[in-house]
Design a protein around this motif. Sequence first.
Motif, PDB file in Angstrom:
ATOM      1  N   SER A 199      -3.883   3.611 -23.080  1.00 47.87           N
ATOM      2  CA  SER A 199      -3.658   2.772 -22.253  1.00 47.87           C
ATOM      3  C   SER A 199      -2.627   2.921 -21.069  1.00 47.87           C
ATOM      4  CB  SER A 199      -2.854   1.421 -23.127  1.00 47.87           C
ATOM      5  OG  SER A 199      -1.566   1.732 -23.411  1.00 47.87           O
ATOM      6  N   HIS A 200      -1.957   3.718 -21.229  1.00 50.07           N
ATOM      7  CA  HIS A 200      -0.879   4.232 -20.029  1.00 50.07           C
ATOM      8  C   HIS A 200      -1.793   4.905 -18.862  1.00 50.07           C
ATOM      9  CE1 HIS A 200       2.652   5.133 -17.799  1.00 50.07           C
ATOM     10  NE2 HIS A 200       2.076   6.421 -17.726  1.00 50.07           N
ATOM     11  N   ALA A 201      -2.513   6.000 -19.470  1.00 44.08           N
ATOM     12  CA  ALA A 201      -3.416   6.758 -18.458  1.00 44.08           C
ATOM     13  C   ALA A 201      -4.437   5.710 -17.691  1.00 44.08           C
ATOM     14  CB  ALA A 201      -4.242   7.829 -19.278  1.00 44.08           C
ATOM     15  N   ALA A 202      -4.999   4.749 -18.655  1.00 43.13           N
ATOM     16  CA  ALA A 202      -5.892   3.827 -17.801  1.00 43.13           C
ATOM     17  C   ALA A 202      -5.204   2.930 -16.930  1.00 43.13           C
ATOM     18  CB  ALA A 202      -6.617   2.940 -18.938  1.00 43.13           C
ATOM     19  N   ARG A 203      -4.105   2.559 -17.042  1.00 40.30           N
ATOM     20  CA  ARG A 203      -3.425   1.594 -15.978  1.00 40.30           C
ATOM     21  C   ARG A 203      -3.222   2.312 -14.749  1.00 40.30           C
ATOM     22  NH1 ARG A 203      -0.366   0.170 -20.671  1.00 40.30           N
ATOM     23  NH2 ARG A 203       1.258   1.377 -19.870  1.00 40.30           N
ATOM     24  N   GLU A 204      -3.110   3.969 -15.027  1.00 38.48           N
ATOM     25  CA  GLU A 204      -2.870   4.833 -13.937  1.00 38.48           C
ATOM     26  C   GLU A 204      -4.203   5.218 -13.211  1.00 38.48           C
ATOM     27  OE1 GLU A 204       0.234   5.751 -12.386  1.00 38.48           O
ATOM     28  OE2 GLU A 204       1.355   4.372 -13.804  1.00 38.48           O
ATOM     29  N   GLY A 205      -5.291   4.771 -13.714  1.00 40.57           N
ATOM     30  CA  GLY A 205      -6.602   5.174 -13.426  1.00 40.57           C
ATOM     31  C   GLY A 205      -7.059   6.476 -13.821  1.00 40.57           C
ATOM     32  N   ILE A 206      -6.650   6.920 -14.825  1.00 42.58           N
ATOM     33  CA  ILE A 206      -7.065   8.351 -15.369  1.00 42.58           C
ATOM     34  C   ILE A 206      -7.982   7.941 -16.678  1.00 42.58           C
ATOM     35  CG2 ILE A 206      -6.372  10.384 -16.300  1.00 42.58           C
ATOM     36  CD1 ILE A 206      -3.997  10.255 -14.503  1.00 42.58           C
ATOM     37  N   GLY A 207      -9.124   8.351 -16.750  1.00 37.95           N
ATOM     38  CA  GLY A 207      -9.800   8.070 -18.087  1.00 37.95           C
ATOM     39  C   GLY A 207      -9.613   9.215 -18.820  1.00 37.95           C
ATOM     40  N   LEU A 208      -9.321   9.107 -20.014  1.00 41.16           N
ATOM     41  CA  LEU A 208      -9.143  10.317 -21.007  1.00 41.16           C
ATOM     42  C   LEU A 208     -10.498  10.921 -21.795  1.00 41.16           C
ATOM     43  CD1 LEU A 208      -5.530   9.584 -22.355  1.00 41.16           C
ATOM     44  CD2 LEU A 208      -6.275  11.038 -20.381  1.00 41.16           C
ATOM     45  N   SER A 230      -8.695  16.341 -18.265  1.00 35.97           N
ATOM     46  CA  SER A 230      -7.726  15.330 -18.314  1.00 35.97           C
ATOM     47  C   SER A 230      -6.150  15.553 -18.521  1.00 35.97           C
ATOM     48  CB  SER A 230      -8.251  14.249 -19.596  1.00 35.97           C
ATOM     49  OG  SER A 230      -8.352  14.953 -20.815  1.00 35.97           O
ATOM     50  N   LEU A 231      -6.039  16.748 -19.504  1.00 40.91           N
ATOM     51  CA  LEU A 231      -4.871  17.185 -19.446  1.00 40.91           C
ATOM     52  C   LEU A 231      -4.130  17.454 -18.413  1.00 40.91           C
ATOM     53  CD1 LEU A 231      -5.559  19.447 -22.561  1.00 40.91           C
ATOM     54  CD2 LEU A 231      -4.258  17.214 -22.603  1.00 40.91           C
ATOM     55  N   GLU A 232      -4.807  18.122 -17.270  1.00 43.45           N
ATOM     56  CA  GLU A 232      -4.202  18.424 -15.927  1.00 43.45           C
ATOM     57  C   GLU A 232      -3.943  17.164 -15.086  1.00 43.45           C
ATOM     58  OE1 GLU A 232      -7.104  20.924 -13.877  1.00 43.45           O
ATOM     59  OE2 GLU A 232      -6.889  22.251 -15.517  1.00 43.45           O
TER      60      GLU A 232
END
Length: 139
Positions: free
Chosen positions: A37-46, A52-54
């Motif tokens: 959820s944090h990554a999604a808020r930052e615009g990153i899809g895991l 995605s780790l980078e």
Amino acid sequence: MNIPFLGNRSKKYRAAVLAEDPEGIAELLSECELLRSHAAREGIGLDDTAASLEALDQLPPRWRDDEDGLPWFGHDAGLYLGTVVVRTVPGAAWAIRPGGEPVLKLESGREVDVVTAGHEWAASGTPELSQLYAEVSEN
């Protein structure tokens, strides 16, 4: 991470559960809701890839401002690192230690405590998740 459905069962029992449904265990450990959820808020899809780790390594560490949430975030980061390894490195699989903590078991037999690595990354940013992935994937 204590895996409650395994309880205080014997090592033999935990191994049997993993052997019976390794994909189910991997799916359970891959949830990492807080991190996702944090990554999604930052615009990153895991997407469970090394790329995605980078991307996670490049995020501003705003999670460090939440002392109560930091351990959970680190835990999720470690499980996500493990998820990427299990899904991309031949022979890598989850194993559950006697205390209920998940670790990676590599084809070579080496065990990697990705949860501890995730805590270290969340707290200090080092070593980077992508660097850990590179090291693990070489073995």
